[in-house]
Each structure stands twice: as C-alpha cells, then as structure tokens.
Design a protein around this motif. Structure first.
Motif, mmCIF file in Angstrom:
data_model
loop_
_atom_site.group_PDB
_atom_site.id
_atom_site.type_symbol
_atom_site.label_atom_id
_atom_site.label_comp_id
_atom_site.label_asym_id
_atom_site.label_seq_id
_atom_site.Cartn_x
_atom_site.Cartn_y
_atom_site.Cartn_z
ATOM 1 N N ILE A 91 45.108 -32.305 11.483
ATOM 2 C CA ILE A 91 46.680 -31.903 11.297
ATOM 3 C C ILE A 91 47.476 -32.942 12.268
ATOM 4 C CG2 ILE A 91 48.321 -30.301 12.577
ATOM 5 C CD1 ILE A 91 46.210 -27.844 12.070
ATOM 6 N N VAL A 92 46.898 -33.219 13.231
ATOM 7 C CA VAL A 92 47.943 -34.405 14.076
ATOM 8 C C VAL A 92 47.590 -35.525 13.596
ATOM 9 C CG1 VAL A 92 48.057 -35.342 16.458
ATOM 10 C CG2 VAL A 92 47.172 -32.775 16.237
ATOM 11 N N MET A 93 46.551 -36.199 13.376
ATOM 12 C CA MET A 93 46.608 -37.576 12.917
ATOM 13 C C MET A 93 47.205 -37.945 11.435
ATOM 14 S SD MET A 93 42.616 -38.689 13.898
ATOM 15 C CE MET A 93 41.919 -38.466 15.621
ATOM 16 N N PRO A 94 47.084 -37.030 10.427
ATOM 17 C CA PRO A 94 47.755 -37.198 9.295
ATOM 18 C C PRO A 94 49.127 -37.066 9.457
ATOM 19 C CG PRO A 94 45.955 -36.173 8.934
ATOM 20 C CD PRO A 94 46.062 -36.096 10.150
ATOM 21 N N LEU A 95 49.440 -36.016 10.238
ATOM 22 C CA LEU A 95 50.956 -36.043 10.581
ATOM 23 C C LEU A 95 51.757 -37.010 11.081
ATOM 24 C CD1 LEU A 95 53.596 -34.022 10.220
ATOM 25 C CD2 LEU A 95 52.811 -32.992 12.316
ATOM 26 N N ASP A 96 51.005 -37.661 12.186
ATOM 27 C CA ASP A 96 51.569 -38.732 12.936
ATOM 28 C C ASP A 96 51.580 -39.929 12.015
ATOM 29 O OD1 ASP A 96 52.092 -39.850 15.944
ATOM 30 O OD2 ASP A 96 50.573 -41.212 14.902
ATOM 31 N N GLY A 97 50.610 -40.233 11.237
ATOM 32 C CA GLY A 97 50.919 -41.093 10.406
ATOM 33 C C GLY A 97 51.600 -41.259 9.515
ATOM 34 N N MET A 98 51.906 -40.111 8.603
ATOM 35 C CA MET A 98 52.821 -40.114 7.397
ATOM 36 C C MET A 98 54.386 -39.908 8.190
ATOM 37 S SD MET A 98 51.296 -40.050 4.698
ATOM 38 C CE MET A 98 52.864 -39.603 3.871
ATOM 39 N N TRP A 99 54.364 -39.508 9.362
ATOM 40 C CA TRP A 99 55.823 -39.391 9.922
ATOM 41 C C TRP A 99 56.221 -40.847 10.444
ATOM 42 C CZ3 TRP A 99 56.916 -34.837 13.724
ATOM 43 C CH2 TRP A 99 58.463 -34.540 14.021
ATOM 44 N N ALA A 107 60.375 -32.876 4.755
ATOM 45 C CA ALA A 107 59.435 -31.698 4.521
ATOM 46 C C ALA A 107 60.461 -30.511 4.507
ATOM 47 C CB ALA A 107 58.425 -31.626 5.267
ATOM 48 N N GLY A 108 61.559 -30.596 5.212
ATOM 49 C CA GLY A 108 62.528 -29.290 5.389
ATOM 50 C C GLY A 108 62.296 -28.342 6.512
ATOM 51 N N GLU A 109 63.070 -27.463 6.781
ATOM 52 C CA GLU A 109 63.284 -26.854 8.083
ATOM 53 C C GLU A 109 61.965 -26.014 8.110
ATOM 54 O OE1 GLU A 109 65.388 -25.290 11.423
ATOM 55 O OE2 GLU A 109 65.860 -26.597 10.067
ATOM 56 N N PHE A 110 61.464 -25.324 6.969
ATOM 57 C CA PHE A 110 60.176 -24.513 7.392
ATOM 58 C C PHE A 110 59.024 -25.134 7.654
ATOM 59 C CE2 PHE A 110 56.337 -22.624 5.386
ATOM 60 C CZ PHE A 110 56.327 -21.307 6.148
ATOM 61 N N LEU A 111 58.490 -26.293 7.118
ATOM 62 C CA LEU A 111 57.449 -27.170 7.455
ATOM 63 C C LEU A 111 57.720 -27.692 8.859
ATOM 64 C CD1 LEU A 111 56.014 -28.641 4.034
ATOM 65 C CD2 LEU A 111 55.090 -26.937 5.499
ATOM 66 N N CYS A 112 58.964 -28.028 9.303
ATOM 67 C CA CYS A 112 59.304 -28.508 10.601
ATOM 68 C C CYS A 112 58.624 -27.750 11.537
ATOM 69 C CB CYS A 112 60.687 -28.939 10.612
ATOM 70 S SG CYS A 112 61.361 -29.237 12.201
ATOM 71 N N LEU A 173 57.910 -22.848 16.967
ATOM 72 C CA LEU A 173 58.403 -22.261 15.797
ATOM 73 C C LEU A 173 59.795 -21.928 16.032
ATOM 74 C CD1 LEU A 173 55.673 -19.639 15.192
ATOM 75 C CD2 LEU A 173 56.315 -21.480 13.720
ATOM 76 N N TYR A 174 60.258 -21.887 17.378
ATOM 77 C CA TYR A 174 61.662 -21.641 17.549
ATOM 78 C C TYR A 174 62.468 -22.949 17.788
ATOM 79 C CZ TYR A 174 65.909 -20.253 20.357
ATOM 80 O OH TYR A 174 67.236 -20.327 20.915
ATOM 81 N N ILE A 175 61.775 -23.678 19.060
ATOM 82 C CA ILE A 175 62.682 -24.843 19.540
ATOM 83 C C ILE A 175 62.671 -25.868 18.550
ATOM 84 C CG2 ILE A 175 62.098 -24.424 21.821
ATOM 85 C CD1 ILE A 175 60.120 -26.483 21.830
ATOM 86 N N PHE A 176 61.874 -26.093 17.558
ATOM 87 C CA PHE A 176 61.983 -27.312 16.552
ATOM 88 C C PHE A 176 62.769 -26.878 15.399
ATOM 89 C CE2 PHE A 176 58.796 -29.421 18.891
ATOM 90 C CZ PHE A 176 58.703 -30.809 18.476
ATOM 91 N N GLY A 177 63.533 -27.830 14.867
ATOM 92 C CA GLY A 177 64.356 -27.617 13.737
ATOM 93 C C GLY A 177 64.890 -28.904 13.388
ATOM 94 N N MET A 178 65.454 -29.030 12.087
ATOM 95 C CA MET A 178 66.198 -30.064 11.357
ATOM 96 C C MET A 178 67.753 -30.417 12.083
ATOM 97 S SD MET A 178 64.049 -31.088 8.892
ATOM 98 C CE MET A 178 65.556 -31.993 7.592
ATOM 99 N N ILE A 179 67.722 -31.647 12.234
ATOM 100 C CA ILE A 179 69.153 -32.385 12.479
ATOM 101 C C ILE A 179 69.334 -33.193 11.372
ATOM 102 C CG2 ILE A 179 69.105 -31.804 14.993
ATOM 103 C CD1 ILE A 179 68.530 -34.904 15.408
ATOM 104 N N HIS A 180 70.752 -33.563 11.039
ATOM 105 C CA HIS A 180 71.275 -34.467 10.209
ATOM 106 C C HIS A 180 72.376 -35.543 10.789
ATOM 107 C CE1 HIS A 180 69.506 -31.887 7.062
ATOM 108 N NE2 HIS A 180 69.830 -30.806 7.821
ATOM 109 N N LEU A 181 71.932 -36.626 10.739
ATOM 110 C CA LEU A 181 72.749 -37.660 11.501
ATOM 111 C C LEU A 181 74.013 -37.960 10.665
ATOM 112 C CD1 LEU A 181 69.856 -40.113 12.753
ATOM 113 C CD2 LEU A 181 70.865 -38.061 13.696
#
Length: 326
Positions: A91-99, A107-112, A173-181
């Motif tokens: 989970i952590v390593m591929p996510l860090d690498g791809m990000w 990936a959208g709000e849900f997967l965020c 699940l609560y504190i993370f979310g999408m922002i748009h610049l």
C-alpha cells in the motif's frame, strides 16, 4: 508515507475547497524525486519478495502434520508481523511512488480518503505487531508460567493490535479530502491534491492529532520495546549470575534454551531495525512541526533519503528472521 502536516489556514471555508495559486508555484517531479521513485519501487520489489517468500515458507512449515501440534507462539507472531509488513509494502510504497510521479492527485475524493486510511492503517499494524512481539517475549521470560497457563493471551494481543490499527487510522477518512488550486482570477488551474487542508477548526486540533499519531506510531511502541527488552536482559543477567548452568546453554541435550535465547536476540534485532529505520523520518517530521520553514533549508535529496530510509524496515525484518534461523 504519512506526509508532513500542513499549516491550517485561518481563511478556510467549508464551502470553497479551492486555494489560491501563485504563478510558477506548481510542484514538479525533480531529479531527486525521480531517484526517490526509482529507489521506492526497487525497495517495493525487494520487500514483496522477501516477505512473501517468508510467509510461504512459514505456511508450508505449518501445513506439515508433524509440525501442526508444535506451532510456536513466536511463529504465529512472526506470521502476523510479516502480513503487516506486506500490507505496508503493497500500500504505502506504490502509493508514494505513483504520487511522486503524478505530483497531483487524479484518483478522486473517495480514493483520497480510502487510500489515506489504508496508508496509516498499514503503518500502525507493523508498529503494533512489534509491540506484541516484545511484550510476548518479555512475558515468556519474566512470567513463563502465566504465559503457559493462558494460551489465548497471544491471540488476544494480536487481535487487539489489528483492531487498534483500524480504529486509530479512522480519522483519515474524515480529515483528508480534495482541494483544487485556482489562479489570481479565480479560475481553476486543473491542479488537484489530496490533503488535510481546512479539516481542523483550530491549529492546535491538527497539532494534537499529529502528536497523537506520532506517539502511537513511534514513541509509545519504542518505549514499550525498550522497556520489554531491558526487562529481558535484566532477568537473564540475574539468572546467569545466580546459576550460570540454569539456562543450560552449554548442554547440547536440551536445545529449548538455545532456541529461546535465539528468539530473544531476534526480538532485539527487530526493535533495533524499527528504531534505526524510522527515527530519521520522525525527527524530520517533528522538526517540520516546530519549524515549517525547514522545508526551504533542507535539500530535497536529504528529505527524500529520510523518507526512503523508513522503507528499509519491512525489507530488513525477513532478513533478520532468516539470519537467526540459520
């Protein structure tokens, strides 16, 4: 990996999830970032191979009829530690690498929210499983009769470790979310990110959550491991001083004391690996909390190195077991 906490802005709005953008301020994938991605995926392959191989080896060992009745508590604990390490690896390593490759979040709000939860859950699990192993080995030396009379104690601690990992990661699940610049004219630049921006009403709420997470991931597990290992060493030292032959370390007819001493050394090695690999990462995080401007003073290669050093921990654990099993 858990990223450094962001500073909570006083002008946060619950309606508008966009934040202003200055020209040329968009992050990009730098050369040091590319090196980090390459090393991350290399460590991902190593950790996956090492932990999967050990897990299959342990599974094959337990499936043999002659070994089912003598499945030791330590092998059960090692199985769950390996599962936790494998979860962190996948989970952590591929996510860090791809990000790091994409820089922004696509990936959208849900997967965020879900991936932020799974990332922290997979970091809690190995830390808590290390605590369970340290407690179990300490009890096996200091209170051997109590451990033998309560065969379900180990299973209870393992279940509690997984349960607490899932609960403590819940706030993600609560504190993370999408922002748009947006640019100066208010137009969206098409750059999105998955962050905790504006999730905390006051700055100290975020500071408290960061400290709680840091304590549960590193400080508390480290203290418990140090105390347990100190008790083990103190107890063994007293026994050897009172009767050097009591542990029967020099008698080849009885291999149980030798096997127990080997697992104790392995436990100390696990704790040492955990401490050495994770300390630089958390020291950098604490420094950021007290001095956010340190990001501008610490070079990117140093920053990436500290992050990558933590990835070595799930790679080392199977090697440690293999060394002490020889």
């Amino acid at each position: 990996m858990a990223s450094f906490p962001e500073q909570n802005e006083n002008h946060c709005s619950t309606i508008n999830s966009s934040i202003p953008l200055t020209p040329g301020s968009l992050p990009t994938l730098t050369l040091s970032g590319k090196i980090r991605v390459t090393v991350t995926f290399f460590l991902f392959l190593l950790s996956t191979i090492f932990n999967t191989s050990f897990l299959l080896k342990l599974q094959n060992w337990t499936q043999r009829k002659e070994n089912r009745k003598k499945l030791s508590r330590m092998k059960v604990l090692l199985k769950h530690l390996t599962l936790a390490n494998l979860l962190e690896t996948l989970i952590v390593m591929p996510l860090d690498g791809m990000w790091n490759i994409t820089v922004q979040w696509y990936a959208g709000e849900f997967l965020c929210k879900v991936l932020s939860y799974l990332k922290l859950f997979s970091m809690y699990a190995p830390a808590f499983m290390m605590v369970v192993i340290s407690l179990d080995r300490s009890l096996a030396i200091t209170r051997p009769l109590a451990v033998k009379s309560n065969s379900k104690l180990g299973q209870f601690m393992i279940g509690l470790a997984w349960l607490l990992s899932s609960i403590f990661a819940g706030p993600q699940l609560y504190i993370f979310g999408m922002i748009h610049l947006v640019d100066d004219s208010g137009q969206t630049e098409g750059f999105s990110q998955c962050v905790t921006h504006c999730s905390f009403p006051q700055w100290w709420h975020q500071a408290f959550y960061n400290f709680f997470t840091f304590s549960c991931l590193f400080i508390i597990p480290l203290l418990i491991m140090v105390i347990c290992n100190a008790k083990i060493i103190f107890t063994l030292t007293n026994v050897l001083h009172q009767d050097p032959h009591k542990l029967q370390l020099n008698q080849s007819k009885n291999n149980i004391p030798r096997a127990r001493l080997r697992t104790l050394k392995m436990t100390v090695a696990f704790a040492t690996s955990f401490t050495v690999c994770w300390t630089p990462y958390y020291v950098l995080g604490i420094w950021y909390w007290f001095d956010p401007d340190m990001v501008n003073r610490v070079s990117d290669p140093v920053n990436h190195f500290f992050f990558l050093f933590a990835f070595l921990n799930p790679c080392f654990d199977p090697l440690i077991y293999g060394y002490f099993s020889l």
